[in-house]
Design an enzyme around this catalytic site. Structure first.
Site, short mmCIF file in Angstrom:
data_model
loop_
_atom_site.label_atom_id
_atom_site.label_comp_id
_atom_site.label_asym_id
_atom_site.label_seq_id
_atom_site.Cartn_x
_atom_site.Cartn_y
_atom_site.Cartn_z
CG ASP A 83 -53.23 -57.48 29.84
OD1 ASP A 83 -53.38 -58.39 29.02
OD2 ASP A 83 -52.62 -56.42 29.58
CD GLU B 287 -51.77 -62.07 28.66
OE1 GLU B 287 -51.40 -62.27 27.49
OE2 GLU B 287 -51.43 -61.05 29.29
CG HIS C 60 -57.19 -61.45 22.41
ND1 HIS C 60 -57.07 -62.16 23.58
CD2 HIS C 60 -56.40 -60.36 22.55
CE1 HIS C 60 -56.25 -61.51 24.39
NE2 HIS C 60 -55.83 -60.41 23.79
CG ASP C 61 -52.92 -61.70 22.72
OD1 ASP C 61 -53.12 -60.66 22.07
OD2 ASP C 61 -52.84 -61.73 23.95
NE ARG D 15 -51.98 -58.53 18.73
CZ ARG D 15 -51.86 -57.87 19.87
NH1 ARG D 15 -51.77 -58.53 21.01
NH2 ARG D 15 -51.84 -56.55 19.90
C1 GLC Z 1 -51.96 -58.92 26.74
C2 GLC Z 1 -53.12 -58.95 25.77
C3 GLC Z 1 -52.69 -58.41 24.46
C4 GLC Z 1 -52.19 -57.00 24.66
C5 GLC Z 1 -51.13 -56.92 25.76
C6 GLC Z 1 -50.91 -55.51 26.20
O1 GLC Z 1 -50.91 -59.72 26.33
O2 GLC Z 1 -53.63 -60.24 25.66
O3 GLC Z 1 -53.72 -58.45 23.51
O4 GLC Z 1 -51.65 -56.53 23.46
O5 GLC Z 1 -51.53 -57.62 26.92
O6 GLC Z 1 -51.96 -55.05 27.00
#
Ligand code: GLC
Length: 629
Positions: free
Chosen positions: A281, A323, A387-388, A504
C-alpha cells in the site's frame, strides 16, 4: 557495535553463524543468494546508523525463524512456483476484489462464496483490509492497529489461515494489503510513542514544534485535504506527527532500521499464514527527505527491494503488488522482479475512462504504445476501477503531444464524471475536491460511471468495453466483485457518520443481492452484463495470445478506436478493437491489409472477412483471431 562494512565481512559472519547453528540447507542456499543484496541495500539505507549491522543480523535471524516455522504446504508452493515462475502471466489468471464484511458478512461468508468464485474463474482474491483497526472511521481498514489480529467483526487469524488454504486448494491465491507506510494511532507502537516510550517514538516522525513540519510542507502535496491540511497533525501534547492520509494514520519512520525489522516480521507472519501476494500500500510515500515531495524517493525503492530480499529467503513464492497511483514514469519504476513483480495499472484504468468520456481513444492508444511494456517476469494488474477514487494520472507531456492540456482536461474529466457536463452519461461523485489547487478525483461504481444508472443507452456496452480492455491487454485482470452484475452507486454512506466524509463509500456497496439474483435474467442489466462479461472471461481463458504482456499497437486510423495485436504462435495474433464512439465506425480494407483476410471473431465465435474492411460497433469491442502476413 561497529557500523556495517562495505566489504563481504558482515555477510560471511552471518553465514558462518547460520552454518554453525546447523540452519536448514535450503535456507542457507537462499541466504547465500540474497544476503549480499540485502546487505548492500542495508548499507545504502542504514550505513550511517550505529545499529545498522546489528539490525541486519537480526533480520536474517527473523527470516530463519520464519523459514523454520513455514508450513510444509507453503514450502511445497514455494517449490511449485519456482518451477513455473511465470504462473501469474497465464491467460487463466483472473482477480477479484471485495470487502469481507460488505461482500460476505465475514470470513465464513467468503469461504461460502468459493464455489461462486470458481464459477467465475477467479484465481486471485484480494480481500480488502481485514486487520484490527479503530472503530468508526478507519479508512476502510487502511488504519491498522495490529497486523497479527483479524478485525473480530470479520473473523479470526485461524479462520484466515484456513481460508487461505482452502482458496489455495481451489486454485485461488489469497491477496491482502500490506499497509506499511503507516499504522493507526491505536497500534501498540503508536500508543507507546504518545506515552513517551523512546524506542517507539522513533517509529514515527514526531516534531516538538512547527519548524520542521512547515519546512517539509513547503514541498509535500496534500493527499486528504478534506481531513486535514498538509502532512502533519497535532498530538494532544502539542507535538506534531507525520500523517500523510487521515489524521489517525501515522507514517512510520523507515529511516530507523528497527522499523524495517519490525515490519519485516509482520510481513513474514502474514506470509506463513498462506497469503500469496501482498498489495504494498502507498509505496510512493515510505521515505521522506526535506526539500523533496517525499514521494517516490530512491530510498522507497531500496526499502521495497530489501523487503523483497528478506522474502526470497524465508517465503520465496510470495509476490509484491505495488500500489503507486502516481505519474506513469514513477508507476513503472516500482516494477521489477527484485522490487514489485506486480503493479496496478492506473494509467490504463484512467485512460479507459478518459476515452469513454471524450469518445477519443488516442491518449489510451498512445499509452498502450509507449507505456505498456514491462520487464520480464512482471505483470500489470489491469482493472476498470478499484475501491479508491479515479485520479487522472496521465503524463501531461504525453497529452501535450496530442494537443491536450493536462490541467483543463482533468477539470473536464472531473466535471464530466460527476455529471456537471451537459450530456454526460455518468453519475459519479467528487472526491477530495481541493478548491485551493483545483484538484479533485472522482468516485462511482463502474455501472454508474458508465451510464447504466443514468439510463444511457450505451451504459452496458461501456461496462463491457472497459472490462474487455482490462481482460485483453495482458497481465492479471481484476474485477471489483459486484461489478460483474452491474452494481450501482450506494448513497447510504451520506447518512453514516463514519463514512459521510469519504465519498469513496459510494462505490463500495454491500453485496448487491438483487443483482446477483437477476444474473441469469437477460431482461435485466445485471443479467445482460453478467452474460457478456462471463463470455469474455471464458474466451480469455481459452485464448493463449492473451497471456503475458506482449502487445503491438495497431493504428486503425480512426480516433475513436483503440486497437492492438496480442501476438501468439506461428504468426497468429488476437486483434483487439474497441470503439469508444457512440456510433459505429469503419476501419478500411487498406488498414487491415497486413492481416490475412479470414479472421475469427472470438467473442461471437464466427468467422469474419477482412477484405472489405470492418465495422466497429458503437461502444463495441471485437477480439479477432487474425493471421499476420
Ligand atoms: C491506499 C488505499 C487507500 C487508502 C490509502 C491510505 O491508497 O488504496 O484506500 O486510503 O492507501 O492507506
Amino acid at each position: 557495535m561497529p557500523h556495517l562494512s562495505a566489504g563481504p565481512d558482515d555477510v560471511s559472519a552471518i553465514l558462518s553463524r547460520l552454518t554453525a547453528a546447523r540452519a536448514d540447507r535450503d535456507f542457507i542456499a537462499g541466504v547465500e543468494l540474497h544476503l549480499p543484496r540485502l546487505h548492500d541495500l542495508f548499507l545504502r539505507l542504514y550505513g550511517d546508523r550505529p545499529d545498522g549491522r546489528e539490525r541486519l543480523a537480526s533480520v536474517v535471524d527473523l527470516a530463519h525463524r520464519s523459514w523454520d516455522a513455514r508450513p510444509a504446504g507453503l514450502k511445497a508452493l514455494d517449490r511449485e512456483r519456482a518451477s513455473a515462475p511465470d504462473w501469474f502471466e497465464s491467460e487463466r489468471m483472473l482477480g477479484g476484489v471485495c470487502y469481507v464484511d460488505r461482500y460476505a458478512g465475514g470470513l465464513h461468508g467468503i469461504r461460502e462464496s468459493i464455489p461462486y468464485f470458481r464459477e467465475l474463474g477467479l484465481t486471485y482474491l484480494h480481500l480488502m483490509p481485514l486487520f484490527e483497526s479503530p472503530e468508526g472511521n478507519s479508512d476502510g481498514g487502511y488504519a491498522v492497529s495490529s497486523y497479527r489480529r483479524v478485525n473480530p467483526a470479520l473473523g479470526t487469524m485461524e479462520e484466515l489461515t484456513e481460508l487461505a488454504a482452502e482458496l489455495r486448494r481451489a486454485g485461488i491465491s489469497l491477496v491482502v494489503d500490506f499497509i506499511f507506510n503507516h499504522t493507526s494511532n491505536e497500534h501498540e507502537w503508536a500508543q507507546k510513542a504518545v506515552a513517551g516510550d523512546a524506542g517507539c517514538e522513533d517509529f514515527y516522525l514526531i516534531f516538538p514544534d512547527r519548524a520542521l513540519p512547515d519546512a517539509y510542507e513547503r514541498t509535500t502535496r496534500e493527499i486528504f485535504p478534506d481531513d486535514h491540511p498538509g502532512s502533519f497533525v497535532q498530538l494532544p501534547d502539542g507535538r506534531w506527527i507525520w500523517a500523510t492520509f487521515y489524521h489517525f494514520q501515522w507514517d512510520l519512520n523507515y529511516a530507523n532500521p528497527a522499523v524495517f525489522e519490525a515490519m519485516a516480521g509482520e510481513m513474514l507472519f502474514l506470509a506463513n499464514r498462506g497469503v500469496e501476494i501482498l498489495r504494498m500500500d502507498a509505496v510512493a510515500f515510505i521515505w521522506k527527505r526535506l526539500g523533496t515531495a517525499c514521494e517516490s524517493l530512491p530510498e522507497a525503492h531500496l526499502l521495497l527491494q530489501a523487503f523483497n530480499a528478506v522474502l526470497r529467503m524465508a517465503a520465496p513464492s510470495l509476490l509484491f503488488k505495488s500500489e503507486a497511483i502516481v505519474h506513469p514514469d514513477e508507476v513503472i519504476s516500482y516494477i521489477s522482479p527484485e522490487e514489485c513483480q506486480l503493479s496496478y495499472n492506473p494509467l490504463q484504468m484512467a485512460l479507459t475512462w478518459e476515452a469513454l468520456a471524450t469518445r477519443d481513444g488516442r491518449l489510451l492508444q498512445q499509452a498502450l504504445e509507449r507505456r505498456h511494456a514491462l520487464p520480464d517476469a512482471t505483470a500489470w494488474v489491469n482493472y476498470v476501477r478499484s475501491h479508491d477514487d479515479i485520479g487522472w494520472t496521465f503524463a501531461d507531456e504525453d497529452a501535450a503531444e496530442l494537443g491536450v492540456q493536462g490541467y483543463p482536461h482533468r477539470r473536464f474529466l472531473n466535471d464530466f464524471y460527476v455529471g456537471r457536463v451537459e450530456g454526460s452519461f455518468s453519475r459519479g461523485v467528487p472526491f477530495q475536491e481541493n478548491p485551493r489547487t483545483g484538484d479533485a478525483r472522482i468516485a462511482g461504481t463502474t455501472a454508474s460511471l458508465a451510464g447504466i444508472e443514468a439510463g444511457d443507452a450505451g451504459g452496458e456496452d461501456r461496462v463491457i468495453l472497459a472490462h474487455a480492455l482490462a481482460l485483453s491487454t495482458g497481465g492479471i485482470p481484476l474485477l471489483y466483485l459486484g461489478d460483474e452484475v452491474a452494481q450501482l452507486n450506494d448513497y447510504s454512506y451520506r447518512r453514516n457518520r463514519a463514512e459521510a466524509g469519504d465519498s469513496r463509500w459510494v462505490h463500495r456497496p454491500h453485496r448487491p443481492e438483487q443483482n446477483y439474483a437477476d444474473r441469469a435474467d437477460a431482461t435485466t442489466p445485471a443479467g445482460r452484463v453478467f452474460a457478456r462479461l462471463t463470455r469474455l472471461i471464458e474466451v480469455r481463458r481459452s485464448t493463449p495470445e492473451l497471456a503475458g504482456n506482449d502487445l503491438i499497437a495497431f493504428d486503425a486510423h480512426v480516433d475513436s478506436v483503440v486497437a492492438f495485436l496480442r501476438p501468439g504462435e506461428a504468426g497468429a495474433a488476437v486483434l483487439v478493437i474497441a470503439n469508444v464512439a457512440d456510433h459505429a465506425v469503419e476501419i478500411d480494407a487498406l488498414t487491415l491489409s497486413g492481416l490475412d483476410p479470414d479472421a475469427v471473431d472470438l467473442i461471437a465465435n464466427e468467422s469474419v472477412a477482412l477484405a472489405g474492411g470492418l465495422t466497429a460497433p458503437a461502444h463495441g469491442v471485437l477480439w479477432l483471431r487474425v493471421g499476420m502476413r
